[in-house]
Design a protein around this motif. Structure first.
Motif, PDB file in Angstrom:
ATOM      1  N   ARG A  79     -10.590  -1.140  36.436  1.00 13.81           N
ATOM      2  CA  ARG A  79      -9.867  -2.379  36.760  1.00 13.81           C
ATOM      3  C   ARG A  79      -9.425  -2.379  38.221  1.00 13.81           C
ATOM      4  NH1 ARG A  79      -4.399  -1.789  34.192  1.00 13.81           N
ATOM      5  NH2 ARG A  79      -4.303  -0.311  35.939  1.00 13.81           N
ATOM      6  N   ASP A  80      -8.856  -1.280  38.645  1.00 18.15           N
ATOM      7  CA  ASP A  80      -8.341  -1.231  40.013  1.00 18.15           C
ATOM      8  C   ASP A  80      -9.454  -1.047  41.040  1.00 18.15           C
ATOM      9  OD1 ASP A  80      -5.863  -1.656  38.959  1.00 18.15           O
ATOM     10  OD2 ASP A  80      -5.308   0.454  38.931  1.00 18.15           O
ATOM     11  N   THR A  81     -10.556  -0.434  40.614  1.00 13.51           N
ATOM     12  CA  THR A  81     -11.736  -0.398  41.484  1.00 13.51           C
ATOM     13  C   THR A  81     -12.254  -1.817  41.713  1.00 13.51           C
ATOM     14  OG1 THR A  81     -12.347   1.802  40.690  1.00 13.51           O
ATOM     15  CG2 THR A  81     -14.067   0.507  41.747  1.00 13.51           C
ATOM     16  N   MET A  82     -12.274  -2.596  40.632  1.00 16.00           N
ATOM     17  CA  MET A  82     -12.690  -3.991  40.754  1.00 16.00           C
ATOM     18  C   MET A  82     -11.750  -4.744  41.699  1.00 16.00           C
ATOM     19  SD  MET A  82     -15.105  -5.997  39.365  1.00 16.00           S
ATOM     20  CE  MET A  82     -15.516  -5.410  37.722  1.00 16.00           C
ATOM     21  N   LYS A  83     -10.465  -4.492  41.579  1.00 16.68           N
ATOM     22  CA  LYS A  83      -9.481  -5.180  42.420  1.00 16.68           C
ATOM     23  C   LYS A  83      -9.656  -4.803  43.894  1.00 16.68           C
ATOM     24  CE  LYS A  83      -5.352  -5.083  40.764  1.00 16.68           C
ATOM     25  NZ  LYS A  83      -3.998  -4.595  40.385  1.00 16.68           N
ATOM     26  N   LEU A  84      -9.853  -3.517  44.157  1.00 21.79           N
ATOM     27  CA  LEU A  84      -9.983  -3.057  45.537  1.00 21.79           C
ATOM     28  C   LEU A  84     -11.227  -3.618  46.222  1.00 21.79           C
ATOM     29  CD1 LEU A  84      -8.967   0.702  45.174  1.00 21.79           C
ATOM     30  CD2 LEU A  84      -7.698  -1.083  46.386  1.00 21.79           C
ATOM     31  N   ASN A  85     -12.239  -3.969  45.440  1.00 17.59           N
ATOM     32  CA  ASN A  85     -13.504  -4.433  46.010  1.00 17.59           C
ATOM     33  C   ASN A  85     -13.737  -5.928  45.800  1.00 17.59           C
ATOM     34  OD1 ASN A  85     -15.037  -1.791  46.897  1.00 17.59           O
ATOM     35  ND2 ASN A  85     -14.017  -1.331  44.969  1.00 17.59           N
ATOM     36  N   ALA A  86     -12.675  -6.637  45.422  1.00 19.89           N
ATOM     37  CA  ALA A  86     -12.827  -8.066  45.148  1.00 19.89           C
ATOM     38  C   ALA A  86     -13.287  -8.828  46.381  1.00 19.89           C
ATOM     39  CB  ALA A  86     -11.507  -8.632  44.624  1.00 19.89           C
ATOM     40  N   GLU A  87     -12.705  -8.529  47.525  1.00 17.97           N
ATOM     41  CA  GLU A  87     -13.072  -9.264  48.740  1.00 17.97           C
ATOM     42  C   GLU A  87     -14.484  -8.907  49.193  1.00 17.97           C
ATOM     43  OE1 GLU A  87     -11.442  -9.998  53.306  1.00 17.97           O
ATOM     44  OE2 GLU A  87     -10.184  -8.986  51.814  1.00 17.97           O
ATOM     45  N   ALA A  88     -14.835  -7.640  49.081  1.00 20.00           N
ATOM     46  CA  ALA A  88     -16.185  -7.220  49.479  1.00 20.00           C
ATOM     47  C   ALA A  88     -17.249  -7.727  48.515  1.00 20.00           C
ATOM     48  CB  ALA A  88     -16.252  -5.696  49.565  1.00 20.00           C
ATOM     49  N   ALA A  89     -16.849  -8.027  47.285  1.00 21.98           N
ATOM     50  CA  ALA A  89     -17.780  -8.537  46.264  1.00 21.98           C
ATOM     51  C   ALA A  89     -19.022  -7.654  46.172  1.00 21.98           C
ATOM     52  CB  ALA A  89     -18.158  -9.982  46.566  1.00 21.98           C
ATOM     53  N   ASN A  90     -18.798  -6.362  45.964  1.00 29.22           N
ATOM     54  CA  ASN A  90     -19.934  -5.441  45.941  1.00 29.22           C
ATOM     55  C   ASN A  90     -19.893  -4.484  44.749  1.00 29.22           C
ATOM     56  OD1 ASN A  90     -17.788  -3.817  46.695  1.00 29.22           O
ATOM     57  ND2 ASN A  90     -18.913  -2.740  48.301  1.00 29.22           N
ATOM     58  N   PHE A  91     -19.136  -4.852  43.708  1.00 28.43           N
ATOM     59  CA  PHE A  91     -19.058  -4.011  42.512  1.00 28.43           C
ATOM     60  C   PHE A  91     -19.025  -4.899  41.278  1.00 28.43           C
ATOM     61  CE2 PHE A  91     -16.412  -1.651  39.343  1.00 28.43           C
ATOM     62  CZ  PHE A  91     -17.316  -0.635  39.082  1.00 28.43           C
ATOM     63  N   ARG A  92     -19.916  -4.594  40.345  1.00 22.19           N
ATOM     64  CA  ARG A  92     -19.948  -5.324  39.081  1.00 22.19           C
ATOM     65  C   ARG A  92     -20.136  -4.348  37.923  1.00 22.19           C
ATOM     66  NH1 ARG A  92     -22.320 -11.365  38.869  1.00 22.19           N
ATOM     67  NH2 ARG A  92     -21.769 -12.082  40.960  1.00 22.19           N
TER      68      ARG A  92
ATOM     69  N   HIS B  93     -11.554 -14.976  28.649  1.00 16.43           N
ATOM     70  CA  HIS B  93     -12.125 -14.190  29.751  1.00 16.43           C
ATOM     71  C   HIS B  93     -13.541 -14.656  30.123  1.00 16.43           C
ATOM     72  CE1 HIS B  93      -8.659 -11.710  29.703  1.00 16.43           C
ATOM     73  NE2 HIS B  93      -8.920 -11.121  28.565  1.00 16.43           N
ATOM     74  N   LEU B  94     -13.740 -15.954  30.181  1.00 23.50           N
ATOM     75  CA  LEU B  94     -14.982 -16.522  30.706  1.00 23.50           C
ATOM     76  C   LEU B  94     -14.643 -17.356  31.927  1.00 23.50           C
ATOM     77  CD1 LEU B  94     -16.981 -17.879  27.610  1.00 23.50           C
ATOM     78  CD2 LEU B  94     -17.224 -15.675  28.746  1.00 23.50           C
ATOM     79  N   SER B  95     -15.385 -17.189  32.998  1.00 25.28           N
ATOM     80  CA  SER B  95     -15.230 -18.072  34.150  1.00 25.28           C
ATOM     81  C   SER B  95     -16.481 -17.991  35.009  1.00 25.28           C
ATOM     82  CB  SER B  95     -13.995 -17.696  34.987  1.00 25.28           C
ATOM     83  OG  SER B  95     -14.272 -16.559  35.788  1.00 25.28           O
ATOM     84  N   ARG B  96     -16.639 -18.965  35.873  1.00 28.13           N
ATOM     85  CA  ARG B  96     -17.795 -18.968  36.762  1.00 28.13           C
ATOM     86  C   ARG B  96     -17.673 -17.910  37.862  1.00 28.13           C
ATOM     87  NH1 ARG B  96     -17.385 -23.495  34.215  1.00 28.13           N
ATOM     88  NH2 ARG B  96     -19.258 -24.693  33.710  1.00 28.13           N
ATOM     89  N   ASP B  97     -16.469 -17.399  38.049  1.00 29.86           N
ATOM     90  CA  ASP B  97     -16.250 -16.416  39.106  1.00 29.86           C
ATOM     91  C   ASP B  97     -16.089 -15.006  38.563  1.00 29.86           C
ATOM     92  OD1 ASP B  97     -16.302 -18.242  41.264  1.00 29.86           O
ATOM     93  OD2 ASP B  97     -14.289 -18.915  40.724  1.00 29.86           O
ATOM     94  N   GLY B  98     -16.411 -14.770  37.298  1.00 29.98           N
ATOM     95  CA  GLY B  98     -16.255 -13.443  36.721  1.00 29.98           C
ATOM     96  C   GLY B  98     -17.184 -12.424  37.361  1.00 29.98           C
ATOM     97  N   ARG B  99     -16.752 -11.142  37.312  1.00 30.18           N
ATOM     98  CA  ARG B  99     -17.541 -10.083  37.914  1.00 30.18           C
ATOM     99  C   ARG B  99     -18.043  -9.093  36.869  1.00 30.18           C
ATOM    100  NH1 ARG B  99     -18.037 -10.691  42.554  1.00 30.18           N
ATOM    101  NH2 ARG B  99     -18.917  -8.606  42.863  1.00 30.18           N
ATOM    102  N   VAL B 100     -17.767  -9.364  35.603  1.00 30.22           N
ATOM    103  CA  VAL B 100     -18.357  -8.609  34.497  1.00 30.22           C
ATOM    104  C   VAL B 100     -19.514  -9.441  33.964  1.00 30.22           C
ATOM    105  CG1 VAL B 100     -17.981  -7.660  32.200  1.00 30.22           C
ATOM    106  CG2 VAL B 100     -16.191  -7.464  33.934  1.00 30.22           C
ATOM    107  N   VAL B 101     -20.666  -8.815  33.834  1.00 29.36           N
ATOM    108  CA  VAL B 101     -21.868  -9.545  33.431  1.00 29.36           C
ATOM    109  C   VAL B 101     -22.313  -9.011  32.072  1.00 29.36           C
ATOM    110  CG1 VAL B 101     -24.098 -10.407  34.206  1.00 29.36           C
ATOM    111  CG2 VAL B 101     -22.475  -9.506  35.877  1.00 29.36           C
ATOM    112  N   GLU B 102     -22.205  -9.858  31.059  1.00 26.52           N
ATOM    113  CA  GLU B 102     -22.554  -9.445  29.702  1.00 26.52           C
ATOM    114  C   GLU B 102     -23.607 -10.373  29.114  1.00 26.52           C
ATOM    115  OE1 GLU B 102     -18.511  -7.307  28.002  1.00 26.52           O
ATOM    116  OE2 GLU B 102     -19.072  -9.279  27.235  1.00 26.52           O
TER     117      GLU B 102
END
Length: 795
Positions: A409-422, A455-464
């Motif tokens: 969760r916090d890894t996702m938060k730290l990389n939110a601006e870089a948008a380089n982790f999914r 937990h569905l949105s067009r901007d989500g970073r989890v891909v299922e």
């Protein structure tokens, strides 16, 4: 909706002539790679010694690939676009090499293949030749992120590359043979996960030339109206380019691509300015129909070739020995008019070279196709912030993957601006106890969203999506273009992507030998809901064999980790996310389980990869133990410790050493794997002559494979999964496979010389417990209280 676009004024006569010549140059070079050893510019009549002794390669798809490449070049130059080319028909390697050679990127990487007659000769000679390059669009090919050694994954790789790459357009050619595969059929749904506001675009180009290696193709025989309805149903706007006459086809393709790139620009512009309609945009795609083996021989020996499956590989097969065949080849190659394409020194004529984009805009030099150039280190939190306080050893129960979920969760938060982790997974992020990531992001979803959806949105970073193929392919495309990710999956069903794992491992092996290919982030698997805790699913969900497949690969590529608790899982997860050019497999349970190691102990243990747990041993210092009880995996670790507890209570004089393995490949010799223990270190842990009872997470044979060269191999006795399972209790699963504490204790007694006779009462008691368990679990539907409530004894 129109199927064909008006070609009026798409290309002037001058433009048409130039693009056709460029296409002819690519076709000429492609044929030369398949056939020629020498005489690359046909400065003399072809002789037998000019022909390769073994003709290998695939012509059928190649002219269509060259045609597409030339037209993409036009759009890139005219609109200053950022485009990469994914070649689904992997056998089209001659075309990919030819085009990167024409644009200059090939010679920049391989200066020995110079842009002149001598360089052309070497270009031809190396293709499918010992010491040369493969016939596929392989890692050696500039601009490639997809080899296509196994068909089915071009489109899913394309979408993975486009995620979080807002300025990138991924042109993806899908062969009509590839289009028959299951993974490719599912890949069309990737458009439901592509957000035009923040992602790039994918342009699928379905290249229908009608035939596979020896049969028609399903979509190649389908009517245009049926194809239109099919792809509209998938959510696309199909455009058709169809024919065989080059002038008409160039005009059709130019007009169609102009229209399509306008459409892509409009979709993105609206989304990025808040004007997009709800739901998925209807992205454009192309259905390109062209003859198989286009511009090649119409017939050979009186048999149809162009437009038929005989054009698939080598249309004229006996050019060394047969004068007639050699004449067909020479006429074919001269038909491209090489004097009109290359100057007297063998260089592409300036007016044609000017058609290629410049610098990094060339598709063979685009940095997205060499993702390590763009890779930035992942920002990760301090793993100690998530450490579990274990209190008294084994008394604290936690869900290890849930603890890792907080870290992610916090890894996702730290990389939110870089948008380089999914995070990718088949509908199981919450099930696998990683749900805390939804505190900072959602699942991406471009279809309609209902008010009650969670937990569905067009901007989500989890891909299922419920397709392991798509999860694997998206992640590969994401990594290959410079980003980071994690694939979480049920252990039994990761087998679905066995062959995809194989292909990625081969890619990494080859790219590691190419200095110009820069390192990419590792492909990280988290396998949970594993074989030993399938309480409600049963035998169909019980298979730990993916580890065996992974262990077959080159030692410098793969790593296998079996952390026994949450703190070791935190270390392993943190370590794997920091690595590159690896495939890391982490197997960890999601169910509540005892916690064994403090964070300091976990760090020390994981850094070593394997070690003695002195707190669980009762051996005397400087004296060899009577017995080594070893374990790898969370459930095997718990059963081993319970067995040690039983043995110590029943036979206090027995000196036991307890060993735990986190890094499985540390069991191999140092000359087999960089993490392997030296023989001296291995003997110091496992002894050189004492019995070792090894409780292992997977199939027992693998431990024997990994340790067969060790001094004490004949004394290593492994228990693991022996293909017994059903819907039953957790402990009964271990009993069915004889991995439980009682079977381990019984084997220990039987393997220690002279102990069986002295410990007859203990043996009988353990056998009685197995019988009692069998009756109890079938009577009450749960494990015996002494099993459920067992804890490691207080010191």
């Amino acid at each position: 909706m129109e199927k064909h676009i008006s070609t009026a004024a798409a290309l002037t006569e001058a433009e048409l002539g130039l693009i056709d010549r460029y296409w002819r140059a690519a076709n000429y070079l492609s044929v030369g790679q398949i056939y020629l050893l020498a005489n690359p510019l046909l400065r003399e009549p072809l002789k037998p010694e000019h022909i390769k002794p073994r003709l290998l390669g695939h012509w059928g798809t190649t002219p269509g690939l060259n045609f597409i490449y030339a037209h993409l070049n036009r759009l890139i130059r005219g609109r200053d676009l950022d485009v990469i080319y994914i070649c689904g028909p992997g056998h089209g390697g001659p075309g990919m090499v030819a085009n990167t050679y024409l644009e200059g990127s090939y010679s920049e990487i391989y200066p020995d293949i110079s842009e002149d007659a001598e360089g052309m000769r070497k270009l031809f000679r190396q293709f499918s030749f010992p010491g040369g390059i493969p016939s596929h669009a392989a890692p050696e090919t500039p601009g490639s992120i997809h080899e296509g050694g196994e068909l089915g994954y071009a489109l899913v790789h394309a979408y993975g590359a486009a995620f979080d790459n807002p300025d990138l357009i991924v042109a993806c050619v899908i062969g009509d043979g590839e289009a028959e595969t299951g993974p490719l059929a599912a890949s069309w749904h990737s458009n439901k996960f592509l957000n035009p506001a923040r992602d790039g675009a994918v342009l699928p180009i379905l290249h229908l030339n009608g035939y596979k290696i020896a049969n028609p193709t399903i979509l190649g025989r389908a009517a245009d109206d049926d194809l239109r309805r099919l792809f509209e149903g998938y959510g696309y706007e199909p455009f058709f380019v169809d024919g065989h006459e080059p002038r008409d086809m160039h005009q059709q393709m130019a007009a169609t691509m102009d229209r399509i790139f306008d459409r892509i620009r409009d979709i993105q512009h609206q989304a990025r300015n808040g004007k997009a309609a709800d739901g998925c945009p209807r992205w454009p795609m192309i259905v390109l129909r062209s003859p198989k083996g286009w511009t090649g021989p119409k017939e050979v020996d009186g048999k149809k070739v162009e437009g038929f499956w005989r054009a698939h590989q080598v249309p004229v097969s006996n050019c060394r020995e047969d004068d007639g065949h050699r004449k067909i080849l020479e006429d074919w190659m001269r038909g491209y008019d090489p004097e009109d394409l290359f100057d007297t020194g063998g260089r592409l004529k300036p007016e044609l070279r000017a058609l290629a984009p410049a610098g990094k805009r060339r598709m063979g030099a685009n940095p997205h196709a060499n993702g390590g150039l763009l890779r930035r280190e992942l920002a990760v939190p301090d793993l100690r912030d998530y450490a579990v306080d274990i209190g008294r050893r084994g008394s604290v129960v936690a869900q290890s993957t849930q603890v890792l979920g907080h870290y992610l969760r916090d890894t996702m938060k730290l990389n939110a601006e870089a948008a380089n982790f999914r995070i990718f997974g088949p509908d199981e992020t919450e099930s696998n106890r990683l749900g805390s990531v939804f505190e900072v992001t959602d699942r991406v979803w471009m279809e309609d969203i209902e008010p009650y959806d969670i937990h569905l949105s067009r901007d989500g970073r989890v891909v299922e999506v419920l397709s392991e193929h798509l999860c694997q392919g998206w992640l590969e495309g994401y990594l290959l273009t410079g980003r980071h990710g994690l694939f979480s999956c049920y252990e039994a069903f990761i087998h679905i992507i066995d062959s995809m794992f194989n292909q990625h491992a081969k890619w990494l092996k080859v790219t590691g030998e190419l200095e110009w290919r820069k390192p990419i982030s590792s492909l990280n698997y988290l396998l949970t809901s594993h074989v030993w805790r399938q309480d409600h699913n049963g035998f169909s969900h019980q298979d730990p064999g993916f580890i065996d497949l992974v262990a077959n690969k080159k030692a410098d590529i793969v790593r296998i980790y079996l952390p026994p608790d949450a703190n070791t899982l935190l270390w392993v997860g943190d370590h794997c996310l920091r690595t590159y050019d690896r495939i890391n497999v982490i197997v960890a349970g999601k169910q509540p389980e005892p916690q064994w190691l403090s964070m300091d102990e976990a760090v020390k243990h994981c850094e070593a990869g394997i070690g003695i747990w002195h707190w669980a041993s009762n051996e005397e210092e400087a004296v060899a133990p009577d017995l080594v009880m070893a374990c790898a995996g969370d459930v095997p670790t718990m059963e081993t410790l319970a067995a040690v507890d039983l043995l110590r209570k029943a036979i206090p004089a027995l000196k036991i050493r307890t060993v735990n393995v986190v890094d499985l490949l540390a069991l191999q010799s140092r000359d087999q794997h960089p993490h392997g223990l030296t023989d001296e270190a291995f003997d110091a842990i496992f002894t050189s002559d004492k019995p070792v009872i090894f409780a292992y997470h997977g199939y027992p044979y693998l431990i024997h494979r990994l340790t067969y060269k060790r001094t004490n191999h004949e004394n290593i006795h492994v228990r693991g999964f022996i293909e017994e399972g059903t819907t039953t209790t957790p402990f009964d699963m271990t009993v069915l496979n004889e991995l439980d504490r009682y079977h381990l204790a019984i084997e220990a007694i039987e393997r220690v010389p002279g102990l069986k006779e002295k410990a007859a009462d203990a043996l009988a008691a353990f056998h009685d417990k197995l019988a009692e368990h069998h009756a109890y679990v079938r009577e009450y539907g749960e494990d015996m209280p002494e099993v459920r409530n067992w804890t490691w004894p207080t010191a």
